[in-house]
Design an enzyme around this catalytic site. Structure first.
Site, PDB file in Angstrom:
ATOM      1  N   TYR A 155     -25.596 -12.842  25.522  1.00 27.72           N
ATOM      2  CA  TYR A 155     -26.424 -13.775  26.289  1.00 27.72           C
ATOM      3  C   TYR A 155     -27.871 -13.645  25.849  1.00 27.72           C
ATOM      4  CZ  TYR A 155     -28.393 -15.995  30.536  1.00 27.72           C
ATOM      5  OH  TYR A 155     -29.069 -16.804  31.410  1.00 27.72           O
ATOM      6  N   CYS A 156     -28.499 -14.774  25.458  1.00 30.31           N
ATOM      7  CA  CYS A 156     -29.910 -14.809  25.106  1.00 30.31           C
ATOM      8  C   CYS A 156     -30.189 -13.837  23.957  1.00 30.31           C
ATOM      9  CB  CYS A 156     -30.748 -14.517  26.348  1.00 30.31           C
ATOM     10  SG  CYS A 156     -32.524 -14.739  26.135  1.00 30.31           S
ATOM     11  N   LEU A 157     -31.134 -12.912  24.087  1.00 30.00           N
ATOM     12  CA  LEU A 157     -31.416 -11.954  23.027  1.00 30.00           C
ATOM     13  C   LEU A 157     -30.199 -11.086  22.723  1.00 30.00           C
ATOM     14  CD1 LEU A 157     -34.978 -10.616  23.947  1.00 30.00           C
ATOM     15  CD2 LEU A 157     -34.359 -12.591  22.591  1.00 30.00           C
ATOM     16  N   GLY A 198     -27.230 -12.170  22.591  1.00 30.58           N
ATOM     17  CA  GLY A 198     -26.447 -12.945  21.644  1.00 30.58           C
ATOM     18  C   GLY A 198     -27.015 -12.870  20.241  1.00 30.58           C
TER      19      GLY A 198
END
Length: 605
Positions: free
Chosen positions: A334-336, A338
């Protein structure tokens, strides 16, 4: 146990030596820092503290670039004078005809601007105040657009700075001009002003004393939030790995590993039981593992981006493999989280490590050429300013990050909140996601500097210049199927940027575009009202489709994208469909329960 006293410690798995992080070759030995350089950095760090990390030089350069090129464009100047005249004529016409039935205001608020939603703004004299402000805003949008010769980055930054100044002067911020404020004062006989001043005093006190937000009385971590049952089975300096207890008699044979962003506490994915993604997955019969990152302190300033790959993602992958050996792992970032998962997956693919059965990326960017308004804060001057501040502190503080994100949507996140809290005396409605949002984290100096320069500014990952262990990696080496989710209103990871994962990968890819923003679009449980999404699948090796063409070809569906992901995860299982749940940890390999979920790192502030 007092959570604040918990200190990071190595446990179970052997320590790893950070790999060099560079273009092609290992980093050169660090030379001693000259005292003069230390003096300069200390001065810039002090300035950065005053400006909350914003570089005055970057702002000045943007203004100079805009003004210099506008001054040598007389045709553009005449166009702006004409635009001002047209706007004035529209305002005068509207003022003269406003009492006639069916008269429409000439200027409309932007879709994301809710400051003028109250019906009284459509009545005299407030309608003229509103229209004057919107006309001014409209003129400045034209003035900062399309200046011949000026860099787009400069004009965008000027537009952003003007927008902040205009927001300050908006009539919606005035206790004498905002009809909502006046109406509330009449209803409460003036007590709303008293309550607002009390809120203002308390917030100023908390800011000056740098006190953390008081724990919620309604939502408590470990009881109401982050309350999916499980155990911490592994801990090192950077993370605690949680294995969640099964909720079904049998489980799917292959596990899920969740890699959240270290810019946030992991429990955005484990909020209240009804909207917890982790709880949903466990209830669907998956064995779920999740990383809980530590909130780093100044003594962790030298942790690198590669430390987060090795002691973070790879340490978790190894632990999951010990618990469930010879099983494919379905990784979700998720987000960073990812982004670092993408780097890890590409490195594993390059090195012949085939343990990933699939990779899911939620609101994740791997290419940063279209990274949205966050790019307004990133150039050499700005990053150098941030680096000096982080060098001095040892980390980037959560308050400094929060200010940046709030500025991107200042009309809602700053001014509307200030009006409600300080001028109307309204207490904010407490919700699980707002409690989580206040529980923010820091980022280590060296890691965040490498992230900003190597990924955001230089875009090395998709430019073929991101090296791990001295060798370049490529996302197209990833052969595992991909599930990529973008959100329609994301101002942190715009969906067009998230979609570009399809441009740099060749494997089977499913892309989902869901309603909502960076957090609300991901936390979109089944049954959540007014949710919709689009979904499409690209076969491995298929031709690329641009994002706007993709959007035109895929119809919107009502409901939650979680159900689609659940179906996709089940279809990617390569082993027998269900098995007896695995044991908690792997005692024979030193992975034993250390603490009940949500662990101890989640409480470190």
């Amino acid at each position: 146990m007092n959570a604040s006293s918990v200190k990071p410690s190595r446990n179970t798995l052997p320590a790893v030596t950070p790999a060099p992080w560079s273009d092609q070759t290992p980093s050169a030995p660090q030379m001693p820092v000259h005292p003069y350089e230390t003096m300069d950095r200390s001065l810039r760090a002090g300035m950065a503290r005053v400006t909350q990390g914003m570089s005055p030089y970057a702002a000045a350069n943007a203004w100079f670039d805009w003004m210099a090129h506008l001054s040598t464009a007389p045709g553009r100047q005449m166009e702006l004078v004409e635009q001002a005249g047209k706007s004035a004529f529209k305002l005068a016409t509207y003022a003269a005809q406003q009492f006639q039935e069916g008269t429409e205001p000439p200027f409309k608020p932007k879709p994301e601007d809710h400051r003028y939603a109250h019906p009284t703004w459509g009545k005299p004299p407030y309608n003229l105040l509103q229209q004057t402000f919107l006309a001014t805003q409209d003129w400045w949008d034209h003035a900062t657009c399309c200046i011949p010769g000026a860099q787009k980055h400069s004009t965008d930054r000027v537009d952003f700075m003007v927008r902040q100044l205009l927001d300050i002067m908006s009539p919606s911020n005035s206790a004498l001009l905002n009809p909502e404020i006046l109406e509330k004062a009449r209803e409460t006989h003036g007590m709303s002003y008293k309550a607002g001043m009390k809120n203002l005093f308390n917030d100023i006190k908390d800011t000056l004393l740098a006190e953390p937000t008081a724990p919620s009385t309604q939502f408590k971590v470990g009881e109401d939030l982050a309350c999916t049952p499980g155990q911490v089975i592994y801990r090192n300096e950077l993370l605690e790995l949680i294995q969640y207890s099964p909720q079904t008699e049998t489980v799917h044979s292959e596990p899920i590993l969740i890699v959240p962003a270290w810019i946030m506490k992991y429990y955005i994915l484990d909020l209240s039981p009804h909207n917890s993604m982790i709880n949903y997955l466990v209830g669907q019969g998956f064995t779920v593992f999740a990383i809980s990152w530590i909130n780093p302190s100044a003594d962790m300033s030298d942790f690198t981006l590669d430390d987060y790959r090795l002691q973070g993602v790879m340490a978790a992958v190894n632990a999951v493999s010990d618990v469930m050996p010879d099983k494919k792992i379905h990784a979700c970032g998720y987000c960073l989280g990812g982004t670092i998962l993408s780097i890890t997956a590409a490195t594993m693919a390059r090195d012949g490590d085939e343990r990933f059965g699939s990779v899911t990326l939620l609101a994740t960017q791997v290419d940063f050429t279209e990274a949205g308004e966050l790019m307004l804060f990133l150039d050499e001057s700005q990053v150098a300013f941030l680096e000096d501040m982080m060098w001095d502190q040892g980390y980037l503080d959560h308050r400094q990050m929060a200010g940046t994100f709030q500025a991107l949507r200042s009309e809602d996140l700053i001014w509307t909140r200030a009006v409600h809290r300080y001028l109307m005396g309204l207490e904010e409605v407490e919700a699980d996601i707002s409690v989580w949002n206040a529980d923010s984290t820091r980022m280590p100096y060296k890691m965040h500097s490498q992230y900003l320069r190597g990924l955001f500014m230089e875009n090395r990952l998709t430019a073929g210049r991101f090296a791990v262990d001295g060798r370049v990696i490529a996302l197209k080496d990833i052969k595992a199927p991909l599930f990529v989710v973008g959100t329609e209103k994301d101002h942190i990871a715009p969906w067009h940027s998230v979609y570009k994962t399809a441009l740099f990968t060749d494997s089977d890819l499913t892309f989902v575009l869901t309603s909502g923003g960076h957090n609300g679009g991901i936390v979109s449980e089944p049954g959540h009202a007014h949710r919709h999404y689009r979904i499409g699948q690209r076969d491995a090796g298929a031709f690329y489709t641009d994002p706007d063409s993709w959007l035109a070809k895929h119809e919107s569906k009502d409901g939650s994208w979680w159900t689609e992901w659940n179906t996709w995860l089940k279809a990617t299982q390569s082993s027998q469909p269900t098995v007896v749940p695995p044991q908690m940890g792997a005692p024979d390999k030193g992975l034993v329960p250390l603490a009940p979920a949500p662990g101890t790192y989640i409480y470190i502030r």
